[in-house]
Structure formats: structure tokens, C-alpha cells
Design a protein around this motif. Structure first.
Motif, short mmCIF file in Angstrom:
data_model
loop_
_atom_site.label_atom_id
_atom_site.label_comp_id
_atom_site.label_asym_id
_atom_site.label_seq_id
_atom_site.Cartn_x
_atom_site.Cartn_y
_atom_site.Cartn_z
N TYR A 16 0.94 -1.03 -0.08
CA TYR A 16 -0.13 0.08 -0.05
C TYR A 16 0.90 1.45 -0.09
O TYR A 16 1.70 1.50 0.71
CB TYR A 16 -0.70 0.01 1.25
CG TYR A 16 -1.77 1.13 1.12
CD1 TYR A 16 -2.92 1.35 0.11
CD2 TYR A 16 -1.72 2.13 2.21
CE1 TYR A 16 -3.73 2.53 0.23
CE2 TYR A 16 -2.57 3.20 2.16
CZ TYR A 16 -3.56 3.37 1.11
OH TYR A 16 -4.26 4.40 1.26
N ILE A 47 -6.58 3.78 3.27
CA ILE A 47 -6.46 2.43 3.91
C ILE A 47 -5.49 2.52 4.98
O ILE A 47 -4.31 3.18 5.07
CB ILE A 47 -5.83 1.28 3.13
CG1 ILE A 47 -6.86 0.86 1.72
CG2 ILE A 47 -5.28 0.09 4.00
CD1 ILE A 47 -6.42 -0.07 0.87
N ILE A 83 -3.95 -3.14 7.10
CA ILE A 83 -4.17 -4.56 6.19
C ILE A 83 -4.05 -5.51 7.15
O ILE A 83 -2.90 -5.80 7.64
CB ILE A 83 -3.28 -4.43 4.98
CG1 ILE A 83 -3.49 -3.28 4.04
CG2 ILE A 83 -3.59 -5.90 4.13
CD1 ILE A 83 -2.58 -3.30 2.94
N LEU A 121 -9.37 -5.18 5.22
CA LEU A 121 -8.87 -3.88 4.98
C LEU A 121 -9.44 -2.85 6.04
O LEU A 121 -10.83 -2.89 6.15
CB LEU A 121 -8.98 -3.26 3.61
CG LEU A 121 -8.38 -4.13 2.40
CD1 LEU A 121 -8.61 -3.46 0.89
CD2 LEU A 121 -6.90 -4.31 2.59
#
Length: 125
Positions: free
Chosen positions: A9, A61, A64, A74
Motif C-alpha cells: 500500500y 487504508i 491491512i 482492509l
């Protein structure tokens, strides 16, 4: 079924790189993942058609969480964290990204909704 090998990410661009075991790599935005959440709340299980999730252009986000060897949860900075993104579902999102995104934009337009936040919020240091 394609298995997810690596997730990466990028906080600045809000993109999630998904690397599959067949060598394929796809990037999906946090917004796309949030509005296509597999949660019962969004998918409309037992309540009719999928819910239109608007105003998520700026969502990110925040975490995770691996779930076994088949999915991830998520955590989004808007508090949403329900629904498991199975590797199969992530592959489906990647394979149909363009079609799903266009359908989402059309649904927003038909509902007179928008991607941007409904109110402007600014945080200063």
C-alpha cells in the motif's frame, strides 16, 4: 484461482499494489476497494441490491490484516473494516476493474451523488 503473493500500500497515492502468484500485478485505489467492499452492508445481502457508497474519493487504508492464507481485512480511515477481501474476490476486482468503475460512476450520476466528500474538511497543523 490466483493467489495473492504480496500487497503493497502506497499511503501518498492511496494505491494498493496486488501481486499475484502468476506474476500479474495490479494497482487498485483505496476508493475503489472501499466502494466495492465485500461486506454485507455494502453488498446488500438479504436487503436487496448493493448499496451505493458515495463521498469516498479521499478515503485511505489505515491497516491491512491478513486472514489465514486466503484473505485480508482492509481497515479504512472512515471506520469501515467489515468484509473479507478473499484472494478470489481481489482477483475478480482486478479482472473487472474498468467495467466495475464505469458502472459505479454511472450509479453515482443516476443518484445525483458524488465521489468528493459531502462537506469540505481541512485539518491544519
Amino acid at each position: 484461482m490466483m493467489l495473492v503473493k504480496t500487497l503493497h500500500y502506497h499511503r501518498r497515492t492511496k494505491l494498493l499494489d496486488i501481486h499475484f502468484d502468476n506474476g500479474e500485478q495490479v494497482s487498485l485505489s483505496a476508493e475503489f476497494l472501499r466502494v466495492h467492499s465485500p461486506s454485507a452492508e455494502v453488498q446488500g445481502h438479504h436487503q436487496g441490491p448493493p448499496k451505493l457508497v458515495a463521498n469516498k474519493k479521499a478515503v485511505a487504508i489505515s491497516d491491512i490484516e491478513p486472514v489465514g492464507h486466503y484473505a485480508v481485512r482492509l481497515h479504512f480511515d472512515d471506520g469501515h473494516q467489515s468484509g473479507l477481501y478473499s484472494f478470489g474476490y481481489l482477483a475478480e476486482l482486478c479482472n473487472h476493474h474498468e467495467q466495475l468503475w464505469q458502472t459505479y460512476l454511472e450509479r453515482l450520476k443516476m443518484a445525483n451523488a458524488q465521489r468528493d466528500a459531502s462537506i469540505a474538511i481541512r485539518v491544519t497543523p
